[in-house]
Design a protein around this motif. Structure first.
Motif, PDB file in Angstrom:
ATOM      1  N   ALA A  76       8.625   5.281 -14.139  1.00 12.19           N
ATOM      2  CA  ALA A  76       9.905   5.392 -14.845  1.00 12.19           C
ATOM      3  C   ALA A  76      10.934   6.245 -14.107  1.00 12.19           C
ATOM      4  O   ALA A  76      12.128   6.095 -14.337  1.00 12.19           O
ATOM      5  CB  ALA A  76       9.675   5.953 -16.243  1.00 12.19           C
ATOM      6  N   ARG A  77      10.484   7.117 -13.222  1.00 11.31           N
ATOM      7  CA  ARG A  77      11.409   8.044 -12.557  1.00 11.31           C
ATOM      8  C   ARG A  77      11.583   7.815 -11.071  1.00 11.31           C
ATOM      9  O   ARG A  77      12.652   8.058 -10.522  1.00 11.31           O
ATOM     10  CB  ARG A  77      10.944   9.472 -12.784  1.00 11.31           C
ATOM     11  CG  ARG A  77      10.905   9.849 -14.257  1.00 11.31           C
ATOM     12  CD  ARG A  77      10.562  11.272 -14.411  1.00 11.31           C
ATOM     13  NE  ARG A  77      11.499  12.068 -13.652  1.00 11.31           N
ATOM     14  CZ  ARG A  77      12.056  13.177 -14.057  1.00 11.31           C
ATOM     15  NH1 ARG A  77      11.748  13.648 -15.223  1.00 11.31           N
ATOM     16  NH2 ARG A  77      12.891  13.843 -13.305  1.00 11.31           N
ATOM     17  N   SER A  78      10.511   7.392 -10.391  1.00 10.83           N
ATOM     18  CA  SER A  78      10.578   7.336  -8.930  1.00 10.83           C
ATOM     19  C   SER A  78       9.725   6.197  -8.387  1.00 10.83           C
ATOM     20  O   SER A  78       8.945   5.576  -9.109  1.00 10.83           O
ATOM     21  CB  SER A  78      10.113   8.662  -8.328  1.00 10.83           C
ATOM     22  OG  SER A  78       8.761   8.906  -8.655  1.00 10.83           O
ATOM     23  N   GLY A  79       9.892   5.948  -7.103  1.00  6.43           N
ATOM     24  CA  GLY A  79       9.122   4.913  -6.443  1.00  6.43           C
ATOM     25  C   GLY A  79       9.141   5.114  -4.946  1.00  6.43           C
ATOM     26  O   GLY A  79       9.831   6.006  -4.425  1.00  6.43           O
ATOM     27  N   GLN A  80       8.378   4.276  -4.266  1.00  2.00           N
ATOM     28  CA  GLN A  80       8.324   4.362  -2.808  1.00  2.00           C
ATOM     29  C   GLN A  80       7.947   3.012  -2.232  1.00  2.00           C
ATOM     30  O   GLN A  80       7.452   2.131  -2.934  1.00  2.00           O
ATOM     31  CB  GLN A  80       7.323   5.408  -2.355  1.00  2.00           C
ATOM     32  CG  GLN A  80       5.892   5.099  -2.732  1.00  2.00           C
ATOM     33  CD  GLN A  80       4.957   6.240  -2.372  1.00  2.00           C
ATOM     34  OE1 GLN A  80       5.320   7.406  -2.426  1.00  2.00           O
ATOM     35  NE2 GLN A  80       3.731   5.894  -2.006  1.00  2.00           N
ATOM     36  N   ALA A  81       8.192   2.870  -0.938  1.00  2.06           N
ATOM     37  CA  ALA A  81       7.813   1.657  -0.212  1.00  2.06           C
ATOM     38  C   ALA A  81       7.791   1.996   1.267  1.00  2.06           C
ATOM     39  O   ALA A  81       8.411   2.977   1.720  1.00  2.06           O
ATOM     40  CB  ALA A  81       8.806   0.530  -0.471  1.00  2.06           C
ATOM     41  N   ARG A  99      10.108   1.472  11.815  1.00  2.00           N
ATOM     42  CA  ARG A  99       9.125   1.683  10.741  1.00  2.00           C
ATOM     43  C   ARG A  99       9.668   2.771   9.818  1.00  2.00           C
ATOM     44  O   ARG A  99       9.899   3.895  10.259  1.00  2.00           O
ATOM     45  CB  ARG A  99       7.786   2.081  11.335  1.00  2.00           C
ATOM     46  CG  ARG A  99       7.229   1.020  12.260  1.00  2.00           C
ATOM     47  CD  ARG A  99       5.907   1.461  12.883  1.00  2.00           C
ATOM     48  NE  ARG A  99       5.433   0.534  13.881  1.00  2.00           N
ATOM     49  CZ  ARG A  99       4.782  -0.599  13.626  1.00  2.00           C
ATOM     50  NH1 ARG A  99       4.552  -0.946  12.375  1.00  2.00           N
ATOM     51  NH2 ARG A  99       4.386  -1.377  14.608  1.00  2.00           N
ATOM     52  N   ILE A 100       9.832   2.419   8.548  1.00  2.03           N
ATOM     53  CA  ILE A 100      10.577   3.269   7.631  1.00  2.03           C
ATOM     54  C   ILE A 100       9.785   3.502   6.343  1.00  2.03           C
ATOM     55  O   ILE A 100       9.222   2.562   5.771  1.00  2.03           O
ATOM     56  CB  ILE A 100      11.939   2.622   7.298  1.00  2.03           C
ATOM     57  CG1 ILE A 100      12.728   2.448   8.603  1.00  2.03           C
ATOM     58  CG2 ILE A 100      12.711   3.447   6.281  1.00  2.03           C
ATOM     59  CD1 ILE A 100      13.844   1.471   8.520  1.00  2.03           C
ATOM     60  N   ASP A 101       9.774   4.751   5.885  1.00  2.00           N
ATOM     61  CA  ASP A 101       9.220   5.100   4.582  1.00  2.00           C
ATOM     62  C   ASP A 101      10.376   5.424   3.649  1.00  2.00           C
ATOM     63  O   ASP A 101      11.239   6.244   3.984  1.00  2.00           O
ATOM     64  CB  ASP A 101       8.276   6.299   4.697  1.00  2.00           C
ATOM     65  CG  ASP A 101       7.005   5.940   5.442  1.00  2.00           C
ATOM     66  OD1 ASP A 101       6.402   4.904   5.110  1.00  2.00           O
ATOM     67  OD2 ASP A 101       6.622   6.684   6.366  1.00  2.00           O
ATOM     68  N   ALA A 102      10.395   4.759   2.504  1.00  2.00           N
ATOM     69  CA  ALA A 102      11.490   4.898   1.540  1.00  2.00           C
ATOM     70  C   ALA A 102      11.000   5.568   0.268  1.00  2.00           C
ATOM     71  O   ALA A 102       9.894   5.314  -0.200  1.00  2.00           O
ATOM     72  CB  ALA A 102      12.072   3.525   1.206  1.00  2.00           C
ATOM     73  N   ARG A 103      11.843   6.414  -0.282  1.00  2.00           N
ATOM     74  CA  ARG A 103      11.616   7.048  -1.589  1.00  2.00           C
ATOM     75  C   ARG A 103      12.822   6.736  -2.459  1.00  2.00           C
ATOM     76  O   ARG A 103      13.961   6.740  -1.992  1.00  2.00           O
ATOM     77  CB  ARG A 103      11.491   8.566  -1.442  1.00  2.00           C
ATOM     78  CG  ARG A 103      10.372   8.991  -0.547  1.00  2.00           C
ATOM     79  CD  ARG A 103       9.188   9.340  -1.380  1.00  2.00           C
ATOM     80  NE  ARG A 103       8.135   9.857  -0.517  1.00  2.00           N
ATOM     81  CZ  ARG A 103       6.866   9.682  -0.764  1.00  2.00           C
ATOM     82  NH1 ARG A 103       6.481   9.059  -1.839  1.00  2.00           N
ATOM     83  NH2 ARG A 103       5.960  10.154   0.047  1.00  2.00           N
TER      84      ARG A 103
END
Length: 164
Positions: A76-81, A99-103
């Motif tokens: 409900a508040r956050s995510g990542q990929a 190559r990327i890490d997303a928040r």
């Protein structure tokens, strides 16, 4: 699957198609976007960056474009990929694998209100810029210079007629 996870999936599915309008629609009006080059505020700037990058890819490197996304999770508040972008950097015509890490953080309406991408700038600069990136890409002043040029390009793009 949580609805915010679906939003992340929709964002990257649109990116794979170079559909910047759908990407921008996943953002809250007051979104904050940050990566190793850009620091943007609001849907106009963040969506404009994706419009600019997608337009450049369509114009010069569509055949080389590929996006691979993994590790998408959200609550409900956050995510990542994690995402790997294979493309031709338009300024130098060099092939890049970034190559990327997303928040992500989400607002109560399920829109992305904060998006932070992290990647190895030196690895990117070696690929995108060649020898100058290899020699200078690890230096903070060089990263600032690249960021200033990217920002100038974005400002010019946003000033074009027809940009939302």
């Amino acid at each position: 699957m949580h609805p915010n996870e679906q939003t992340i999936q929709r964002f990257y599915e649109a990116f794979a198609r170079l559909d910047a309008e759908t990407m921008a629609a996943c953002y809250a009006p007051d979104v904050v976007f940050e990566d190793e080059v850009f620091q943007l505020k609001g849907q106009h700037e963040a969506g404009g960056m994706w419009r600019m990058l997608c337009a450049a890819t369509r114009a010069k490197g569509r055949d080389d474009w590929r996006l691979e996304v993994s590790g998408v999770v959200a609550d409900a508040r956050s995510g990542q990929a994690h995402w790997d972008a294979h493309y031709r950097f338009s300024a130098t015509n060099r092939l890049v694998l970034n190559r990327i890490d997303a928040r992500f953080e989400f607002n109560a309406q399920g829109l992305i209100c904060r998006h932070r991408d992290r990647f190895d700038f030196w690895a990117w600069s070696r690929q995108a810029l060649g020898a100058p990136g290899w020699l200078l890409g690890w230096m903070p002043w060089f990263r600032r210079k690249v960021g200033a040029q990217a920002r100038a390009n974005l400002d010019k793009f946003l000033a074009l007629p027809g940009q939302p």
